[in-house]
Design an enzyme around this catalytic site. Structure first.
Site, PDB file in Angstrom:
ATOM      1  N   CYS A 107      28.384   9.095 -54.300  1.00 36.85           N
ATOM      2  CA  CYS A 107      27.658   9.829 -53.257  1.00 36.85           C
ATOM      3  C   CYS A 107      27.573  11.318 -53.571  1.00 36.85           C
ATOM      4  CB  CYS A 107      28.321   9.620 -51.899  1.00 36.85           C
ATOM      5  SG  CYS A 107      28.380   7.879 -51.421  1.00 36.85           S
ATOM      6  N   THR A 158      -1.174   1.269 -38.020  1.00 34.51           N
ATOM      7  CA  THR A 158      -2.338   1.940 -37.446  1.00 34.51           C
ATOM      8  C   THR A 158      -2.542   1.495 -36.017  1.00 34.51           C
ATOM      9  OG1 THR A 158      -4.717   2.278 -37.621  1.00 34.51           O
ATOM     10  CG2 THR A 158      -3.883   0.174 -38.419  1.00 34.51           C
ATOM     11  N   SER A 170      -9.125   7.279 -38.052  1.00 30.11           N
ATOM     12  CA  SER A 170      -8.676   8.241 -37.040  1.00 30.11           C
ATOM     13  C   SER A 170      -8.411   9.649 -37.564  1.00 30.11           C
ATOM     14  CB  SER A 170      -7.443   7.701 -36.307  1.00 30.11           C
ATOM     15  OG  SER A 170      -6.435   7.367 -37.227  1.00 30.11           O
ATOM     16  N   ASP A 175     -15.453 -13.015 -41.452  1.00 24.72           N
ATOM     17  CA  ASP A 175     -16.897 -12.797 -41.316  1.00 24.72           C
ATOM     18  C   ASP A 175     -17.669 -13.789 -42.194  1.00 24.72           C
ATOM     19  OD1 ASP A 175     -16.321 -10.721 -39.607  1.00 24.72           O
ATOM     20  OD2 ASP A 175     -16.495  -9.176 -41.147  1.00 24.72           O
ATOM     21  N   LYS A 206     -17.391  -2.588 -33.015  1.00 28.41           N
ATOM     22  CA  LYS A 206     -16.827  -3.881 -32.656  1.00 28.41           C
ATOM     23  C   LYS A 206     -17.299  -4.363 -31.288  1.00 28.41           C
ATOM     24  CE  LYS A 206     -14.784  -5.078 -36.325  1.00 28.41           C
ATOM     25  NZ  LYS A 206     -15.483  -6.153 -37.066  1.00 28.41           N
ATOM     26  N   LYS A 220      19.124   6.906 -57.220  1.00 27.11           N
ATOM     27  CA  LYS A 220      20.397   6.887 -57.929  1.00 27.11           C
ATOM     28  C   LYS A 220      21.238   5.721 -57.462  1.00 27.11           C
ATOM     29  CE  LYS A 220      24.101   8.358 -56.474  1.00 27.11           C
ATOM     30  NZ  LYS A 220      24.973   7.239 -56.890  1.00 27.11           N
TER      31      LYS A 220
HETATM   32  N1  3NM Z   1      -9.121  -2.154 -41.298  1.00 25.62           N
HETATM   33  P1  3NM Z   1      -6.988   4.443 -39.359  1.00 25.62           P
HETATM   34  S1  3NM Z   1      -6.876  -1.075 -40.957  1.00 25.62           S
HETATM   35  C1  3NM Z   1     -10.667  -0.815 -39.938  1.00 25.62           C
HETATM   36  O1  3NM Z   1      -6.100  -3.407 -42.675  1.00 25.62           O
HETATM   37  C2  3NM Z   1      -9.350  -1.094 -40.463  1.00 25.62           C
HETATM   38  O2  3NM Z   1      -8.116  -4.137 -42.968  1.00 25.62           O
HETATM   39  C3  3NM Z   1      -7.849  -2.283 -41.611  1.00 25.62           C
HETATM   40  O3  3NM Z   1      -7.866   3.123 -39.214  1.00 25.62           O
HETATM   41  C4  3NM Z   1      -7.306  -3.348 -42.479  1.00 25.62           C
HETATM   42  O4  3NM Z   1      -7.444   5.157 -40.547  1.00 25.62           O
HETATM   43  C5  3NM Z   1      -8.206  -0.375 -40.173  1.00 25.62           C
HETATM   44  O5  3NM Z   1      -7.281   5.189 -38.076  1.00 25.62           O
HETATM   45  C6  3NM Z   1      -8.108   0.830 -39.325  1.00 25.62           C
HETATM   46  O6  3NM Z   1      -5.571   3.985 -39.389  1.00 25.62           O
HETATM   47  C7  3NM Z   1      -7.812   2.061 -40.093  1.00 25.62           C
HETATM   48 MG    MG Z   2     -15.296  -8.124 -39.371  1.00 27.47          MG
END
Ligand code: 3NM
Ligand code: MG
Length: 524
Positions: A437, A136, A198, A91, A43, A359
């Site tokens: 419950c 995320t 990640s 994009d 990015k 339930k």
């Molecule tokens: N796109 P991680 S979430 C690159 O929602 C990307 O379109 C996303 O990273 C979307 O696996 C995301 O570390 C990051 O959570 C995902």
């Molecule tokens: Mg893009």
């Protein structure tokens, strides 16, 4: 043309590398761990830097025969002869990208809602990335979370098109099975893969991280729509009752540890009922201990009866770890129809964890299903219930992908394939607080036993082991048969004497009594 295996889709994220870890080393190790597709996502890199990274990354991926896609930049994709590109909603258009790329290039688009998916289909994409399914920190999200429960309706749009679907956002080895289990449409359309940043990139051992994910992906069986399907319509009523008798024995011999996060009106009673059945209750609510407890407990009950917003964290954490450790999770959305807070809370919780069984009474399950057929008064339902309770529970079980237990004068239980009705119980159950419950506690206890006696290995690709439908039947049947016996006792004069009598009769219940009194029917 390359056949793309979308199953374990690595999206790169150099900024997430652990200190001292080389990017190319990490990439190569993740490929050794089983990554099947790589997207180079940069990015902030300048063009020359991006080009260099893409060139070197492509050379490494080539060694492992793993295709490479480039995020956003058609020019970079062309320059390095990548297999294709991944485009975001802001994009370049698919048509423009298609016009510039060579024939057969792969184009994927990020989709957050149904409109995005329909547009992507119209534009002729090869795959869509659905996200974010979980929260995320890797990317600043501009769209609302899709949530695991939202994935199915987007996948359904892909039915019959051949376009592939992957999910992205916060996917980790701890939630992968739950993600896969939940990400299936009503038409049984499952995801083709998961995209991960990640969980792999931030690991100091990306090979190990990828292997862990890959193992779950390979084991997962999408053709198991519901957690457990061992009880079939054609199996004899007799074998279900004998199954219940067997689970009674398992509970009494093994005293399963049943973690219960429940409401303060019924906590004592629920713990006593659990003990009387033969289980071992633990009523902990501290968020910090949920992870540890989920390892040692045999099942979990979450009951929102006196839910406060500060109780959310313990419930969501407990549920998350119950899924991660493949422990049965019984969810009781008490009074969900009574307030917007409860409705929203339930939606939020069900986005975090996958229940093994849900339930509720008619009012609660109607509110959960968004049906207006049954009205509620406080936490009780009024009126006679559903016109067609059999198809109601079946449909809800398929939608929620778990066993559904509808309690009332007649109890209806379904795993989405079979419906079982139980006609035991006594009206005096309605005169003590929390009879619903304690049914949840009983179901959670017997589901623990069902998981206990399961022969399935923990890595069989199922979110929960054991026969949850049988466990749920046992939970309701034992409680309602004991209630009948207690209510018929001459020393029971009313609700006050009934409750201790019920606890005694649960304690004393014999297989013979259960066999002779059970009113159970199977509906295919
Ligand atoms: N796109 P991680 S979430 C690159 O929602 C990307 O379109 C996303 O990273 C979307 O696996 C995301 O570390 C990051 O959570 C995902
Ligand atoms: Mg893009």
């Amino acid at each position: 043309m390359t056949v793309i295996d979308y199953s374990l889709y690595l999206v790169t994220g150099r900024n997430l590398l652990p200190l001292g870890k080389d990017y190319y080393q990490s990439l190569e190790e993740s490929l050794q761990g089983g990554v099947t597709l790589v997207q180079i996502r940069e990015k902030h890199a300048d063009t020359a830097e991006f080009l260099e990274i893409a060139t070197k990354s492509k050379a490494i991926c080539d060694k492992y025969n793993v295709p490479v896609l480039i995020n956003d930049r058609i020019d970079i994709a062309l320059a390095v002869h990548a297999h294709g590109v991944h485009l975001g909603q802001t994009d370049m258009s698919v048509a423009q990208a298609r016009a510039m790329l060579p024939p057969g290039a792969i184009i994927g688009v990020s989709c957050n809602n149904e409109e995005h998916v329909k547009n992507a289909l119209r534009d002729g994409v090869d795959y869509i990335g659905i996200g974010a399914v979980w929260g995320t920190k890797t990317k600043k999200l501009t769209n609302p979370l899709v949530g695991v429960r939202g994935v199915g309706s987007l996948l359904e749009v892909l039915d019959g098109t051949g376009v592939k679907g992957v999910v992205i956002g916060g996917i980790k080895s701890t939630n992968l099975l739950r993600t896969l289990h939940g990400s299936v449409s009503r038409t049984n359309h499952a995801v083709d893969g998961v995209a991960v940043v990640s969980d792999i990139v931030a690991s100091s051992e990306p090979r190990h991280a990828a292997e862990k994910l890959s193992k779950v992906l390979r084991a997962f069986k999408a053709d198991l729509p519901i957690s457990v399907l061992a009880v079939r319509a054609d199996s004899a009523r007799h074998s279900i009752i004998e199954g219940v008798v067997r689970l009674m024995k398992v509970v009494r011999e093994l005293n399963p540890l049943v973690h219960q996060i429940t409401n303060n009106v019924v906590a004592t009673q629920s713990a006593n009922v659990t003990l009387a059945i033969g289980g071992s209750p633990i009523m902990a609510t501290e968020p910090q201990e949920m992870e540890d407890l989920s390892r040692i407990c045999n099942s979990l009950l979450i009951n929102i009866g006196t839910m406060r917003s500060d109780g959310m964290l313990s419930m969501s954490r407990a549920g998350y770890f119950a899924n991660a450790n493949q422990k049965p999770l019984v969810f009781d959305p008490v009074g969900i129809g009574a307030s917007t807070f409860r409705k929203d809370t339930v939606q939020e919780l069900l986005n975090v964890f996958q229940a093994s069984a849900i339930k509720g009474n008619a009012g609660e399950l109607a509110a959960l299903a968004g049906s207006v057929e049954v009205e509620t008064k406080g936490v009780d339902s009024i009126g006679s219930g559903f016109k067609d309770p059999i198809s109601f529970v079946m449909t809800l079980a398929r939608k929620e992908r778990c066993v559904v237990v509808l309690t009332g004068p007649v109890d209806y239980l379904s795993d989405g394939v079979t419906v079982i009705t139980l006609r035991n119980g006594h009206e005096i159950l309605g005169k003590i607080t929390g009879s619903g419950c304690i049914a949840g506690s009983s179901v959670a206890t017997f589901c623990a036993a069902a998981a206990f006696e399961s022969q399935e290995p923990p890595n069989a690709g199922k979110l929960v082991r054991g026969d949850i439908l049988l466990g749920s039947v046992a939970g309701i049947l034992v409680l309602t048969v004991a209630a009948e016996v207690a209510a018929a006792r001459s020393d029971v004069k009313g609700p006050g004497t009934f409750l201790p009598a019920l606890i005694d009769e649960l304690w004393a219940l014999t297989p013979e009594t259960l066999r002779s009194k059970a009113k159970l029917e199977i509906h295919a």
